[in-house]
Scaffold this motif. Structure first.
Motif, PDB file in Angstrom:
ATOM      1  N   THR A  28      44.347  34.120  42.438  1.00 31.47           N
ATOM      2  CA  THR A  28      44.991  34.728  41.271  1.00 31.47           C
ATOM      3  C   THR A  28      44.273  36.031  40.958  1.00 31.47           C
ATOM      4  N   PRO A  29      44.917  36.945  40.192  1.00 32.73           N
ATOM      5  CA  PRO A  29      44.248  38.194  39.802  1.00 32.73           C
ATOM      6  C   PRO A  29      42.926  37.953  39.080  1.00 32.73           C
ATOM      7  N   GLN A  30      42.830  36.798  38.412  1.00 33.07           N
ATOM      8  CA  GLN A  30      41.593  36.487  37.686  1.00 33.07           C
ATOM      9  C   GLN A  30      40.415  36.279  38.638  1.00 33.07           C
ATOM     10  N   ASP A  31      40.723  36.056  39.923  1.00 33.08           N
ATOM     11  CA  ASP A  31      39.652  35.857  40.909  1.00 33.08           C
ATOM     12  C   ASP A  31      39.036  37.176  41.361  1.00 33.08           C
ATOM     13  N   ILE A  32      39.633  38.304  40.960  1.00 34.20           N
ATOM     14  CA  ILE A  32      39.083  39.611  41.332  1.00 34.20           C
ATOM     15  C   ILE A  32      37.832  39.851  40.490  1.00 34.20           C
ATOM     16  N   SER A  33      36.701  39.750  41.122  1.00 30.37           N
ATOM     17  CA  SER A  33      35.415  39.867  40.429  1.00 30.37           C
ATOM     18  C   SER A  33      34.637  41.063  40.965  1.00 30.37           C
ATOM     19  N   TRP A  34      33.591  41.429  40.237  1.00 31.70           N
ATOM     20  CA  TRP A  34      32.743  42.518  40.714  1.00 31.70           C
ATOM     21  C   TRP A  34      32.077  42.137  42.041  1.00 31.70           C
ATOM     22  N   GLU A  35      31.707  40.870  42.182  1.00 35.45           N
ATOM     23  CA  GLU A  35      31.069  40.428  43.426  1.00 35.45           C
ATOM     24  C   GLU A  35      32.002  40.670  44.613  1.00 35.45           C
ATOM     25  N   LEU A  36      33.279  40.356  44.443  1.00 33.88           N
ATOM     26  CA  LEU A  36      34.254  40.566  45.516  1.00 33.88           C
ATOM     27  C   LEU A  36      34.424  42.051  45.806  1.00 33.88           C
ATOM     28  N   LEU A  37      34.492  42.861  44.758  1.00 31.81           N
ATOM     29  CA  LEU A  37      34.659  44.301  44.950  1.00 31.81           C
ATOM     30  C   LEU A  37      33.429  44.910  45.616  1.00 31.81           C
TER      31      LEU A  37
END
Length: 213
Positions: A28-37
């Motif tokens: 989900t969009p909520q899974d987009i985190s700074w760690e992932l980026l």
């Protein structure tokens, strides 16, 4: 760019293009985190790493270090070698563009602050509020130079020849506006930049070298 990590992740999640690109890595969009980026940015930056054996300047320097003069001779053309000499001497580029990244990682005022005009950008001053930082920008790396067009901090330069001409004149040296109050600080161009004269052949040699970076 002075944002906090939570804000960055939230802003990225707002754009459908980014959400689509990150969809294979998230539910989900909520899974987009700074760690992932951060991991994504690091993965991209790894693709920018050069193989020293194929990068002309690094091949030249490694061959010199190894005492392999024939390999050093083959790494750069005669014109590029002349350009390297000018880079280090007459043109003075190496004063700021030095080290592995061809950047001293320091902040300098090259006169491109456009104080009080269209495109005004006061550089490091916007962060520190110190007058001496007005119009100062970190020296950019010259690695992958031909892949980073347009150039300079504001992207207003599209021709390397124009940049060389500017530096031949000692950098940009805008005049203090006559209407500026006497108590108002006005940024001045660094004294590291001094005028120099290149012949047409020398200019082409310097271009040939920096285009190989």
């Amino acid at each position: 760019m002075a944002h906090n990590t939570r804000t960055i992740a939230r802003q990225v999640a707002q754009y459908s293009d980014y959400r689509d690109l990150l969809a294979p890595l998230t539910r989900t969009p909520q899974d987009i985190s700074w760690e992932l980026l951060a991991e994504s940015l690091a993965e991209f930056q790894r693709t920018l790493m050069d193989d020293p054996k194929t990068q002309p300047l690094d091949s030249f320097l490694l061959a010199i270090e190894a005492g392999d003069w024939q390999k050093a001779k083959n790494a750069l053309t005669d014109q590029q070698l002349q350009g390297l000499h000018l880079f280090r001497t007459k043109a003075g580029c190496i004063k700021c563009h030095n080290g592995p990244l061809l950047s001293d990682q320091r902040f300098h005022n090259t006169g491109l602050h456009y104080f009080g005009r269209k495109f005004e950008d006061l550089g490091r001053y916007e962060i520190t509020g110190k007058n001496q930082d007005m119009g100062a920008f970190r020296t950019p790396s010259l690695r992958h130079l031909m892949a980073t067009k347009p150039w300079m901090h504001n992207g207003l330069f599209t021709q390397l020849e124009g940049i060389i001409r500017m530096y031949e004149h000692g950098g940009a040296r805008p005049r203090r506006p006559a209407t500026l109050p006497a108590e108002q600080y006005y940024p001045t161009t660094t004294q590291l930049l001094t005028p120099f004269n290149l012949t047409p052949a020398e200019r082409q040699a310097l271009l040939a070298f920096i285009k190989a970076l």
